[in-house]
Design an enzyme around this catalytic site. Structure first.
Site, PDB file in Angstrom:
ATOM      1  N   ASP A 250      -2.113  27.142  26.490  1.00  0.00           N
ATOM      2  CA  ASP A 250      -3.353  27.389  27.220  1.00  0.00           C
ATOM      3  C   ASP A 250      -4.562  27.139  26.330  1.00  0.00           C
ATOM      4  O   ASP A 250      -4.661  27.683  25.234  1.00  0.00           O
ATOM      5  CB  ASP A 250      -3.368  28.837  27.719  1.00  0.00           C
ATOM      6  CG  ASP A 250      -4.599  29.144  28.558  1.00  0.00           C
ATOM      7  OD1 ASP A 250      -4.595  28.798  29.745  1.00  0.00           O
ATOM      8  OD2 ASP A 250      -5.557  29.736  28.017  1.00  0.00           O
TER       9      ASP A 250
ATOM     10  N   TYR B 164     -13.339  26.186  24.253  1.00  0.00           N
ATOM     11  CA  TYR B 164     -12.749  26.872  23.109  1.00  0.00           C
ATOM     12  C   TYR B 164     -13.109  26.137  21.823  1.00  0.00           C
ATOM     13  O   TYR B 164     -12.831  24.944  21.670  1.00  0.00           O
ATOM     14  CB  TYR B 164     -11.238  26.967  23.243  1.00  0.00           C
ATOM     15  CG  TYR B 164     -10.745  27.985  24.248  1.00  0.00           C
ATOM     16  CD1 TYR B 164     -11.618  28.839  24.910  1.00  0.00           C
ATOM     17  CD2 TYR B 164      -9.394  28.095  24.542  1.00  0.00           C
ATOM     18  CE1 TYR B 164     -11.171  29.770  25.830  1.00  0.00           C
ATOM     19  CE2 TYR B 164      -8.925  29.032  25.462  1.00  0.00           C
ATOM     20  CZ  TYR B 164      -9.825  29.861  26.102  1.00  0.00           C
ATOM     21  OH  TYR B 164      -9.371  30.781  27.017  1.00  0.00           O
TER      22      TYR B 164
ATOM     23  N   HIS C 226     -12.213  28.552  35.303  1.00  0.00           N
ATOM     24  CA  HIS C 226     -12.319  29.528  34.219  1.00  0.00           C
ATOM     25  C   HIS C 226     -12.888  30.860  34.704  1.00  0.00           C
ATOM     26  O   HIS C 226     -12.409  31.923  34.319  1.00  0.00           O
ATOM     27  CB  HIS C 226     -13.173  28.977  33.078  1.00  0.00           C
ATOM     28  CG  HIS C 226     -12.879  29.588  31.759  1.00  0.00           C
ATOM     29  ND1 HIS C 226     -13.052  28.931  30.566  1.00  0.00           N
ATOM     30  CD2 HIS C 226     -12.406  30.809  31.413  1.00  0.00           C
ATOM     31  CE1 HIS C 226     -12.707  29.706  29.560  1.00  0.00           C
ATOM     32  NE2 HIS C 226     -12.314  30.864  30.047  1.00  0.00           N
TER      33      HIS C 226
ATOM     34  N   ASP D 152     -10.310  35.133  36.100  1.00  0.00           N
ATOM     35  CA  ASP D 152     -11.489  36.009  36.070  1.00  0.00           C
ATOM     36  C   ASP D 152     -12.341  35.898  37.338  1.00  0.00           C
ATOM     37  O   ASP D 152     -13.547  35.634  37.272  1.00  0.00           O
ATOM     38  CB  ASP D 152     -12.327  35.694  34.828  1.00  0.00           C
ATOM     39  CG  ASP D 152     -11.526  35.817  33.543  1.00  0.00           C
ATOM     40  OD1 ASP D 152     -10.517  36.540  33.536  1.00  0.00           O
ATOM     41  OD2 ASP D 152     -11.898  35.187  32.545  1.00  0.00           O
TER      42      ASP D 152
ATOM     43  N   GLN E 172      -5.254  34.350  36.199  1.00  0.00           N
ATOM     44  CA  GLN E 172      -5.383  34.843  34.830  1.00  0.00           C
ATOM     45  C   GLN E 172      -6.513  35.873  34.776  1.00  0.00           C
ATOM     46  O   GLN E 172      -7.580  35.665  35.349  1.00  0.00           O
ATOM     47  CB  GLN E 172      -5.704  33.649  33.911  1.00  0.00           C
ATOM     48  CG  GLN E 172      -5.743  33.967  32.449  1.00  0.00           C
ATOM     49  CD  GLN E 172      -5.949  32.724  31.583  1.00  0.00           C
ATOM     50  OE1 GLN E 172      -6.635  32.789  30.573  1.00  0.00           O
ATOM     51  NE2 GLN E 172      -5.345  31.597  31.960  1.00  0.00           N
TER      52      GLN E 172
ATOM     53  N   GLY F  72      -5.316  44.244  23.522  1.00  0.00           N
ATOM     54  CA  GLY F  72      -6.640  44.859  23.499  1.00  0.00           C
ATOM     55  C   GLY F  72      -7.502  44.416  22.337  1.00  0.00           C
ATOM     56  O   GLY F  72      -8.188  45.236  21.721  1.00  0.00           O
TER      57      GLY F  72
ATOM     58  N   GLY G  15      -6.602  43.606  19.506  1.00  0.00           N
ATOM     59  CA  GLY G  15      -6.067  44.189  18.276  1.00  0.00           C
ATOM     60  C   GLY G  15      -6.083  45.696  18.270  1.00  0.00           C
ATOM     61  O   GLY G  15      -5.436  46.329  17.429  1.00  0.00           O
TER      62      GLY G  15
ATOM     63  N   LYS H 254      -3.153  33.543  12.577  1.00  0.00           N
ATOM     64  CA  LYS H 254      -2.183  33.270  11.522  1.00  0.00           C
ATOM     65  C   LYS H 254      -0.796  33.175  12.137  1.00  0.00           C
ATOM     66  O   LYS H 254      -0.479  33.889  13.089  1.00  0.00           O
ATOM     67  CB  LYS H 254      -2.197  34.378  10.463  1.00  0.00           C
ATOM     68  CG  LYS H 254      -3.516  34.530   9.725  1.00  0.00           C
ATOM     69  CD  LYS H 254      -3.442  35.684   8.731  1.00  0.00           C
ATOM     70  CE  LYS H 254      -4.772  35.867   8.006  1.00  0.00           C
ATOM     71  NZ  LYS H 254      -4.728  37.019   7.068  1.00  0.00           N
TER      72      LYS H 254
ATOM     73  N   LEU I 258       1.574  35.576  15.054  1.00  0.00           N
ATOM     74  CA  LEU I 258       2.315  35.104  16.229  1.00  0.00           C
ATOM     75  C   LEU I 258       3.787  35.464  16.109  1.00  0.00           C
ATOM     76  O   LEU I 258       4.422  35.863  17.098  1.00  0.00           O
ATOM     77  CB  LEU I 258       2.161  33.591  16.387  1.00  0.00           C
ATOM     78  CG  LEU I 258       2.866  33.024  17.621  1.00  0.00           C
ATOM     79  CD1 LEU I 258       2.201  33.514  18.895  1.00  0.00           C
ATOM     80  CD2 LEU I 258       2.893  31.501  17.588  1.00  0.00           C
TER      81      LEU I 258
END
Length: 340
Positions: A52, A57, A124, A155, A180, A212, A214, A280, A284
Site C-alpha cells: 500500500d 507519501y 484517499h 477515511d 480503509q 496507535g 506506537g 526499520k 517489521l
C-alpha cells in the site's frame, strides 16, 4: 502468511498489508532507500504480496521506491495506491476526488511506479465537494481502460460509501471492494457504523494505525519520545491504561505488545487485513510475529473491556432492555438469531 479474498472480489491478498508511508525521508523521518528495501525483502520473505502506497507519501518517493522494488516480478504483487491529496501547491485542480484530478493523479502515479496498471486504487479521503456519481463513474472508466483493476475507499463516512456502492450496483459500474480507516484498541469508533457497514456490503477492511502510532507498544509508558505528541489522545490517561493492558496480555502470552495490538484487529468477525508499516526492518519483523499465535478468548475479553466505547445513539438506545420490551414485547426471547 495466509491469504484472503479482498471483499466482494476474487483478488487474493496476504493477511497483512505492507504500508509504505515510511519509504523515503522527505518528511524528515522514515527509511532511506536501502532500509526501505530491507523492509520490503522482510515482508516478501514472509509471503506477503499486498503493498500500500499513495501519491503523496514522502512526496512521491514511496511510489518510486515501490515501483523499483517490484519491477522484476510486477504481476506477483498486489499494488495499491491512492489519489485525492494535493501534489501541487496553489492549484485547485491538483487535489480532490473530481475526474480531472483523478485521471491526472493516476497517470502521474503510474509513471512514478513504472507500471502499466494499478491493482487497487483507493479514494484517499472524501472531499465533500465532488458528486458521488462523478467519483464512481470516473473510477469505473479507469477500470474499463485497464489502468486499474479494483477500487477501494479510505477515511470516508459510512453513509457515503453505502451510497456510492448502491449507485455503482444500480448503474452496473465497478463498486468498492475494500475500505480503509483507522482502527485499533485506541480507536474503536468505526464499530458504530463503518465496520457494520463493511460487513453488510462485503467490504474487506484494511485498518491503519493498529498499534496507535506506537502508543500500544508501551513505549510511552516508559516516557520514550516519538512521533506522537504528548498532548495527543493516544497519550492521555485512558490510552495509557489500554496500553498497560496490552503489555500485560503480551507478557502473559510471551509475545510483544505490538503483536498483540495487531492481532486484536485481525481477530474480528470479518475480513480484516491490517496495514503494518515500519521505518526499520527489525520493527517489521516484530510485527510479523503476530502470525504465529492467536489471542485466547479470555484475553480478548480483557482487551475489549479495557478499550470499550459507547456506541451512542441509536445503537445504545436500540439495544436497551427497556426499548426492546416496550417496543417488541419480548419477541426476541423466542428467536435464536437476531441482530439487536
Amino acid at each position: 502468511m495466509r491469504y484472503q479474498l479482498l471483499g466482494r472480489s476474487g483478488l487474493r491478498v496476504s493477511e497483512l498489508c505492507l504500508g509504505t508511508m515510511t519509504f523515503g525521508t522527505d518528511w524528515g523521518w522514515g527509511a532511506n532507500k536501502q532500509e526501505s528495501f530491507k523492509i520490503f525483502e522482510t515482508y516478501a520473505a514472509a509471503g506477503g504480496n499486498f503493498i500500500d502506497t499513495a501519491n503523496r507519501y514522502t512526496e512521491g518517493s514511496s511510489e518510486k521506491f515501490v515501483g523499483e522494488f517490484i519491477e522484476n516480478d510486477r504481476d506477483h504483487w498486489v499494488l495499491a495506491t491512492k489519489f485525492t491529496l494535493k501534489d501541487r501547491n496553489d492549484d485547485l485542480n491538483f487535489a480532490g476526488n473530481h475526474r480531472k484530478n483523478m485521471m491526472r493523479s493516476v497517470l502521474a502515479s503510474l509513471k512514478r511506479l513504472n507500471t502499466e496498471y494499478i491493482d487497487l486504487l483507493w479514494v484517499h479521503l472524501w472531499d465533500n465537494t465532488t458528486p458521488t456519481e462523478e467519483v464512481m463513474r470516473g473510477l469505473d472508466d479507469l477500470v474499463t481502460r485497464g489502468l486499474v483493476n479494483y477500487i477501494g475507499i479510505s477515511d470516508t463516512p459510512a453513509w457515503i460509501v453505502s451510497q456510492a456502492n448502491t449507485i455503482a450496483d444500480f448503474r452496473g459500474w465497478n463498486a468498492f471492494a475494500a475500505i480503509q480507516f483507522e482502527y485499533s484498541l485506541l480507536q474503536r469508533t468505526p464499530e458504530r457504523d463503518l465496520i457494520p457497514m463493511a460487513r453488510a456490503l462485503d467490504l474487506a477492511v484494511t485498518p491503519w494505525g493498529t498499534i496507535g502510532g506506537g502508543a500500544l507498544t508501551g513505549k510511552y509508558l516508559r516516557e520514550e519520545s516519538g512521533r506522537v505528541p504528548e498532548d495527543s489522545p493516544r497519550r492521555n490517561e485512558h490510552s495509557s491504561k489500554i496500553a498497560q493492558t496490552v503489555v500485560e496480555v503480551a507478557n502473559e502470552l510471551g509475545v510483544t505488545p505490538a503483536q498483540v495490538a495487531v492481532n486484536w484487529s485481525r481477530q474480528r468477525q470479518q475480513v480484516m487485513i491490517p496495514i503494518i508499516g515500519a521505518s526499520k526492518a527489525t520493527q517489521l519483523q516484530d510485527s510479523l510475529g503476530c502470525l504465529t499465535f492467536r489471542i485466547p478468548d479470555e484475553l480478548l475479553l480483557k482487551l475489549n473491556e479495557a478499550s470499550k466505547i459507547e456506541l451512542g445513539f441509536p445503537h445504545e438506545f436500540l439495544k436497551s432492555d427497556g426499548v426492546k420490551e416496550e417496543a417488541f414485547g419480548g419477541m426476541f426471547e423466542k428467536l435464536d438469531n437476531h441482530r439487536l
